[in-house]
Design a protein around this motif. Structure first.
Motif, PDB file in Angstrom:
ATOM      1  N   PRO A 106       0.837  -1.209   0.000  1.00  0.00           N
ATOM      2  CA  PRO A 106       0.000   0.000   0.000  1.00  0.00           C
ATOM      3  C   PRO A 106       0.868   1.253   0.000  1.00  0.00           C
ATOM      4  N   ARG A 107       0.328   2.333  -0.517  1.00  0.00           N
ATOM      5  CA  ARG A 107       1.039   3.604  -0.519  1.00  0.00           C
ATOM      6  C   ARG A 107       1.055   4.206   0.889  1.00  0.00           C
ATOM      7  N   ILE A 108       2.111   4.931   1.176  1.00  0.00           N
ATOM      8  CA  ILE A 108       2.210   5.632   2.454  1.00  0.00           C
ATOM      9  C   ILE A 108       1.307   6.854   2.422  1.00  0.00           C
ATOM     10  N   VAL A 109       0.522   7.016   3.464  1.00  0.00           N
ATOM     11  CA  VAL A 109      -0.297   8.213   3.641  1.00  0.00           C
ATOM     12  C   VAL A 109       0.222   8.941   4.878  1.00  0.00           C
ATOM     13  N   GLN A 110       0.628  10.187   4.710  1.00  0.00           N
ATOM     14  CA  GLN A 110       1.202  10.947   5.811  1.00  0.00           C
ATOM     15  C   GLN A 110       0.286  12.095   6.225  1.00  0.00           C
ATOM     16  N   ASP A 111       0.023  12.168   7.523  1.00  0.00           N
ATOM     17  CA  ASP A 111      -0.704  13.315   8.060  1.00  0.00           C
ATOM     18  C   ASP A 111       0.256  14.492   8.163  1.00  0.00           C
ATOM     19  N   ALA A 112      -0.180  15.655   7.700  1.00  0.00           N
ATOM     20  CA  ALA A 112       0.677  16.836   7.725  1.00  0.00           C
ATOM     21  C   ALA A 112       0.777  17.380   9.144  1.00  0.00           C
ATOM     22  N   PRO A 113       1.971  17.738   9.594  1.00  0.00           N
ATOM     23  CA  PRO A 113       2.091  18.371  10.908  1.00  0.00           C
ATOM     24  C   PRO A 113       1.492  19.774  10.872  1.00  0.00           C
ATOM     25  N   ALA A 114       1.153  20.276  12.024  1.00  0.00           N
ATOM     26  CA  ALA A 114       0.636  21.643  12.096  1.00  0.00           C
ATOM     27  C   ALA A 114       1.696  22.614  11.592  1.00  0.00           C
ATOM     28  N   ALA A 115       1.265  23.580  10.791  1.00  0.00           N
ATOM     29  CA  ALA A 115       2.213  24.554  10.249  1.00  0.00           C
ATOM     30  C   ALA A 115       2.789  25.405  11.374  1.00  0.00           C
ATOM     31  N   ALA A 116       4.118  25.486  11.416  1.00  0.00           N
ATOM     32  CA  ALA A 116       4.760  26.274  12.456  1.00  0.00           C
ATOM     33  C   ALA A 116       4.677  27.762  12.100  1.00  0.00           C
ATOM     34  N   PRO A 117       4.298  28.612  13.041  1.00  0.00           N
ATOM     35  CA  PRO A 117       4.246  30.053  12.764  1.00  0.00           C
ATOM     36  C   PRO A 117       5.643  30.663  12.793  1.00  0.00           C
ATOM     37  N   TYR A 118       6.030  31.358  11.725  1.00  0.00           N
ATOM     38  CA  TYR A 118       7.349  31.978  11.626  1.00  0.00           C
ATOM     39  C   TYR A 118       7.204  33.487  11.501  1.00  0.00           C
ATOM     40  N   ASN A 119       7.935  34.203  12.321  1.00  0.00           N
ATOM     41  CA  ASN A 119       7.995  35.651  12.190  1.00  0.00           C
ATOM     42  C   ASN A 119       9.032  36.031  11.146  1.00  0.00           C
ATOM     43  N   ARG A 130       6.762  31.968  22.707  1.00  0.00           N
ATOM     44  CA  ARG A 130       7.994  31.415  22.170  1.00  0.00           C
ATOM     45  C   ARG A 130       7.693  30.521  20.963  1.00  0.00           C
ATOM     46  N   ALA A 131       8.696  30.339  20.132  1.00  0.00           N
ATOM     47  CA  ALA A 131       8.531  29.481  18.958  1.00  0.00           C
ATOM     48  C   ALA A 131       8.265  28.040  19.396  1.00  0.00           C
ATOM     49  N   PRO A 132       7.334  27.348  18.737  1.00  0.00           N
ATOM     50  CA  PRO A 132       7.061  25.950  19.098  1.00  0.00           C
ATOM     51  C   PRO A 132       8.310  25.073  19.039  1.00  0.00           C
ATOM     52  N   GLY A 133       9.207  25.391  18.095  1.00  0.00           N
ATOM     53  CA  GLY A 133      10.396  24.554  17.939  1.00  0.00           C
ATOM     54  C   GLY A 133      11.283  24.513  19.160  1.00  0.00           C
ATOM     55  N   VAL A 134      11.306  25.584  19.953  1.00  0.00           N
ATOM     56  CA  VAL A 134      12.166  25.602  21.141  1.00  0.00           C
ATOM     57  C   VAL A 134      11.459  25.010  22.357  1.00  0.00           C
ATOM     58  N   LEU A 135      10.166  24.757  22.243  1.00  0.00           N
ATOM     59  CA  LEU A 135       9.400  24.199  23.353  1.00  0.00           C
ATOM     60  C   LEU A 135       9.194  22.699  23.229  1.00  0.00           C
ATOM     61  N   ARG A 136       9.559  22.122  22.093  1.00  0.00           N
ATOM     62  CA  ARG A 136       9.345  20.690  21.891  1.00  0.00           C
ATOM     63  C   ARG A 136      10.216  19.873  22.856  1.00  0.00           C
ATOM     64  N   TRP A 204      16.496   9.936   6.372  1.00  0.00           N
ATOM     65  CA  TRP A 204      15.237   9.733   7.066  1.00  0.00           C
ATOM     66  C   TRP A 204      14.521  11.062   7.256  1.00  0.00           C
ATOM     67  N   GLN A 205      13.260  11.109   6.844  1.00  0.00           N
ATOM     68  CA  GLN A 205      12.489  12.349   6.863  1.00  0.00           C
ATOM     69  C   GLN A 205      11.991  12.684   8.268  1.00  0.00           C
ATOM     70  N   VAL A 206      12.155  13.967   8.646  1.00  0.00           N
ATOM     71  CA  VAL A 206      11.538  14.495   9.851  1.00  0.00           C
ATOM     72  C   VAL A 206      10.715  15.722   9.464  1.00  0.00           C
ATOM     73  N   ASP A 207       9.963  16.272  10.418  1.00  0.00           N
ATOM     74  CA  ASP A 207       8.961  17.282  10.080  1.00  0.00           C
ATOM     75  C   ASP A 207       9.536  18.580   9.530  1.00  0.00           C
ATOM     76  N   ASP A 208      10.610  19.093  10.151  1.00  0.00           N
ATOM     77  CA  ASP A 208      11.103  20.404   9.755  1.00  0.00           C
ATOM     78  C   ASP A 208      12.544  20.570  10.220  1.00  0.00           C
ATOM     79  N   VAL A 209      13.104  21.751   9.967  1.00  0.00           N
ATOM     80  CA  VAL A 209      14.507  21.976  10.285  1.00  0.00           C
ATOM     81  C   VAL A 209      14.757  21.919  11.786  1.00  0.00           C
ATOM     82  N   ASP A 210      13.763  22.286  12.608  1.00  0.00           N
ATOM     83  CA  ASP A 210      13.937  22.158  14.054  1.00  0.00           C
ATOM     84  C   ASP A 210      14.127  20.697  14.450  1.00  0.00           C
ATOM     85  N   GLU A 211      13.393  19.784  13.804  1.00  0.00           N
ATOM     86  CA  GLU A 211      13.558  18.367  14.114  1.00  0.00           C
ATOM     87  C   GLU A 211      14.906  17.843  13.625  1.00  0.00           C
TER      88      GLU A 211
END
Length: 306
Positions: A106-119, A130-136, A204-211
């Protein structure tokens, strides 16, 4: 396109236990007996014993038996031996010495992560917090296997094996190497000219540059010897990267924000040279990335344990 995913890799290493511990630290889910899973892709890594480090098998996903038939016909036209049953097909690329298997999956189906707000200048998307990336705080967990890079003693033949035999598309070329895709990712397999077949890295794929940064930082705590190259951003593929090294000598990459090629008619492959083809920004490329430290040992067969 007959193929739609990199399903699994089997990695041969001299010390299975130490390598398995590394990939558990890397964030893959340990299923036991050298088997590991990603969040979205299920079981995607198997680690087995081998006298020297190598990629034993690369498993690809196809939709149905018609896809297997098309690949079988293409391999027959290339005079490449293969074995086929009702639900799978496998053949060996002599240049990389990797067994490439195609299975109906079967094909992989990926749920999109919540879009991170960037200033940004003139744009405030995140005010008074604070940015979500620093609170993870949760451990970084790779979403899926993205690509592998393989050394081939006959790069041109390996490229034909994957493109003319299995239906991969060429995304970009550099002297002695080809970026090939079987999904919408810019590349799923890269074959490069080498004096000996070997696995350069898995990615290996991760969500974003913070990950990417969080994962690598966690891996380096108490293990500075794992660092190879990063943080940076590639030019070909455009992805953020950070490379680390497992105990066997294989590189592993966290990546995010890869170029996606949805319409083959729109994308034009390019031929690129020089450092700009390798990365857009980041630390200087370490010599050990271009020529792994154990390459001479691999060539002489000395990279092994009893």
């Amino acid at each position: 396109m007959a193929l739609h995913r990199l399903a699994r890799i089997t990695m041969g290493v001299p010390d299975v236990e130490a390598t398995a511990a590394y990939y558990a630290d890397f964030g893959l889910t340990n299923l036991g007996r050298g088997r590991f899973a990603t969040t979205d892709g299920g079981e995607q890594l198997k680690i087995v014993h081998a006298p020297r480090r190598r990629l034993d098998e690369l498993v690809l996903g196809a939709d149905d038996c018609d896809d297997l038939g098309r690949i079988a016909a293409a391999l027959k036209g290339l005079e490449v031996p293969f074995v086929r049953d009702a639900h799978s097909l496998r053949a060996v690329d002599p240049g990389t010495e990797v067994t490439v298997s195609v299975e109906i999956r079967p094909r992989i189906v990926q749920d999109a992560p919540a879009a991170a707000p960037y200033n940004a200048p003139g744009r405030i998307e995140r005010a008074d917090v604070r940015a979500p990336g620093v609170l993870r705080e949760k451990p970084v967990r790779p979403r899926r296997l993205g690509h592998v890079v393989l050394g081939s003693t006959n790069q041109e033949a390996s490229q034909r094996f994957f493109t003319e035999g299995f239906g991969f598309k060429v995304s970009d070329l550099v002297p002695g190497a080809a970026f090939l895709r079987c999904t919408t990712d810019h590349h799923n397999v890269l074959v490069q000219r080498a004096p000996v077949p070997f696995l350069h890295h898995s990615s290996w794929q991760v969500d974003d540059v913070d990950e990417v940064g969080r994962g690598a930082t966690r891996m380096l705590e108490g293990h500075p010897e794992r660092h190879v190259w990063g943080l940076g951003r590639h030019f070909l593929g455009s992805n953020f990267f950070w490379y680390l090294k497992d105990p066997a000598g294989n590189f592993s990459e966290y990546f995010s924000d890869m170029d996606c090629i949805v319409d083959d008619q729109v994308w034009t492959p390019g031929v690129w040279e020089g450092a700009s083809a390798l990365y857009s920004w980041g630390p200087p490329v370490p010599p050990s990335f271009l020529r792994p430290d154990d390459l001479a040992a691999l060539m002489t067969g000395a990279h092994s344990t009893s």
